[in-house]
Design a protein around this motif. Sequence first.
Motif, PDB file in Angstrom:
ATOM      1  N   ILE A 158       0.859  -1.185   0.000  1.00 41.37           N
ATOM      2  CA  ILE A 158       0.000   0.000   0.000  1.00 41.37           C
ATOM      3  C   ILE A 158       0.897   1.238   0.000  1.00 41.37           C
ATOM      4  CG2 ILE A 158      -1.802   1.269   1.245  1.00 41.37           C
ATOM      5  CD1 ILE A 158      -2.844  -1.425   0.367  1.00 41.37           C
ATOM      6  N   ASP A 159       0.732   2.077  -1.031  1.00 35.41           N
ATOM      7  CA  ASP A 159       1.505   3.320  -1.120  1.00 35.41           C
ATOM      8  C   ASP A 159       0.621   4.458  -0.595  1.00 35.41           C
ATOM      9  OD1 ASP A 159       3.073   1.489  -2.556  1.00 35.41           O
ATOM     10  OD2 ASP A 159       3.701   2.986  -4.022  1.00 35.41           O
ATOM     11  N   ILE A 160       0.862   4.840   0.671  1.00 34.94           N
ATOM     12  CA  ILE A 160       0.047   5.917   1.256  1.00 34.94           C
ATOM     13  C   ILE A 160       0.716   7.274   1.001  1.00 34.94           C
ATOM     14  CG2 ILE A 160      -0.846   4.378   3.054  1.00 34.94           C
ATOM     15  CD1 ILE A 160       1.411   7.142   4.222  1.00 34.94           C
ATOM     16  N   VAL A 161      -0.075   8.327   1.030  1.00 31.40           N
ATOM     17  CA  VAL A 161       0.506   9.677   0.952  1.00 31.40           C
ATOM     18  C   VAL A 161       0.347  10.367   2.297  1.00 31.40           C
ATOM     19  CG1 VAL A 161       0.362  10.164  -1.507  1.00 31.40           C
ATOM     20  CG2 VAL A 161      -1.646  10.459  -0.111  1.00 31.40           C
ATOM     21  N   ALA A 189       0.221  -6.394   4.670  1.00 35.53           N
ATOM     22  CA  ALA A 189       0.640  -5.684   3.446  1.00 35.53           C
ATOM     23  C   ALA A 189       1.709  -4.667   3.813  1.00 35.53           C
ATOM     24  CB  ALA A 189      -0.556  -4.977   2.809  1.00 35.53           C
ATOM     25  N   HIS A 190       2.700  -4.530   2.946  1.00 30.69           N
ATOM     26  CA  HIS A 190       3.787  -3.587   3.242  1.00 30.69           C
ATOM     27  C   HIS A 190       3.356  -2.165   2.922  1.00 30.69           C
ATOM     28  CE1 HIS A 190       7.449  -6.403   3.734  1.00 30.69           C
ATOM     29  NE2 HIS A 190       6.354  -6.913   4.273  1.00 30.69           N
ATOM     30  N   ILE A 191       3.835  -1.242   3.750  1.00 31.16           N
ATOM     31  CA  ILE A 191       3.424   0.149   3.595  1.00 31.16           C
ATOM     32  C   ILE A 191       4.583   0.994   3.081  1.00 31.16           C
ATOM     33  CG2 ILE A 191       3.831   0.572   6.076  1.00 31.16           C
ATOM     34  CD1 ILE A 191       1.639   2.735   5.932  1.00 31.16           C
ATOM     35  N   LYS A 192       4.319   1.702   1.975  1.00 28.47           N
ATOM     36  CA  LYS A 192       5.282   2.683   1.464  1.00 28.47           C
ATOM     37  C   LYS A 192       4.697   4.055   1.755  1.00 28.47           C
ATOM     38  CE  LYS A 192       6.261  -0.307  -2.546  1.00 28.47           C
ATOM     39  NZ  LYS A 192       5.071  -0.551  -3.401  1.00 28.47           N
ATOM     40  N   THR A 193       5.490   4.913   2.358  1.00 29.89           N
ATOM     41  CA  THR A 193       4.978   6.241   2.706  1.00 29.89           C
ATOM     42  C   THR A 193       5.501   7.261   1.699  1.00 29.89           C
ATOM     43  OG1 THR A 193       6.800   6.584   4.253  1.00 29.89           O
ATOM     44  CG2 THR A 193       4.758   5.746   5.170  1.00 29.89           C
ATOM     45  N   ILE A 194       4.581   7.858   0.965  1.00 29.75           N
ATOM     46  CA  ILE A 194       4.951   8.863  -0.048  1.00 29.75           C
ATOM     47  C   ILE A 194       4.988  10.227   0.638  1.00 29.75           C
ATOM     48  CG2 ILE A 194       4.394   9.884  -2.275  1.00 29.75           C
ATOM     49  CD1 ILE A 194       2.544   7.483  -2.814  1.00 29.75           C
ATOM     50  N   LEU A 195       6.139  10.899   0.529  1.00 23.92           N
ATOM     51  CA  LEU A 195       6.309  12.168   1.237  1.00 23.92           C
ATOM     52  C   LEU A 195       5.825  13.378   0.424  1.00 23.92           C
ATOM     53  CD1 LEU A 195       9.850  11.688   2.849  1.00 23.92           C
ATOM     54  CD2 LEU A 195       7.619  10.968   3.700  1.00 23.92           C
TER      55      LEU A 195
END
Length: 330
Positions: A166-169, A197-203
Amino acid sequence: MSLKVVDNTKNHEPAHKRNPGYPLDLDWVERVRMNRSALERRAGSIGARRTVKKDYQLAWLLKAITMIDLTTLNADDTDGRVERLCAKARNPIRRDILDQLGMSEHRVLPGAVCVYHTFVGTAVRALDGTGIPVAAVSTAFPHGLAPVETKIAEIEASVKDGAKEIDIVIERGMVLRGDWQALYDQVKAFRKACGDAHIKTILGTGELATQTNIAKASLVCMLAGADFIKTSTGKEKVNANLVTSLTMIRMIRWFAEETGIEIGYKPAGGIATAGDALKYMALMKEELGNQWLQPHLFRFGASSLLTDIERQLEHGLTGHYATDYRQPMV
Ligand SMILES: O=C[C@H](O)COP(=O)(O)O
């Protein structure tokens, strides 16, 4: 030429200690400072000093493919386009090119396919049996401005539909206000909603004003449990670049030194050429070491990079470029 290293059919789930998350250490956050001109000098030396030659370059380009999040994030996306992207993910390189590289026995697959929530189910079905994970952009992508409950529900829906990443912002305003507690609390809640699920944090780095802000936001996201930190949505005016990448990967290095936990890095937005890919890979290798050049620790967020890599692979083998129709994307 031995290109075995790029076979990634077995390494989507390597033994890797996941970030458990840590308490918010505001003293640490306050200590973080970045010097933009020093970063610019260092970034300018990448690619100027080192180039990867011939066979190694082909091997690196194949390896780059294994680290691409093959992406479509357009308002006019359709099931058909997502299915075509997934077909490309199943066979990212033309068979004749793989044969000439002596790689026919190896399946070279991208790191993930990245789509809007609406298309998670379609992508999961289209990738069935490949082991390629589906990544969903989430939490009111690309701006991140919605009630937290709405954003959490969005993550849960994508996980339910089969997204493994999951690519969160993040909300850029929290960084601009220096409200690290709010950022930490929200990312921690997102991580919880992601479950396995792995989390990617979009900055959204192009909207964070300073390199110091980017560095502090990187740290807060890692403390809150991020598996990856990611630069951009691809929709900001300024997306991934080498200066920002240096800032973020130095924070990854610092975090690893303090905690022993290796966090992944995902530059995204505007990375479209094989030459760009090689520069980012050189940067990772020089700053973090070879172990970071693996799909569980490095991804390119890119919609058109694969097309150029395929062209450059063919050029490297034959000395000429294919016409566009031979390497259609979607
Ligand atoms: O996360 C991925 C980006 O949205 C892709 O950006 P791009 O279309 O500039 O490659």
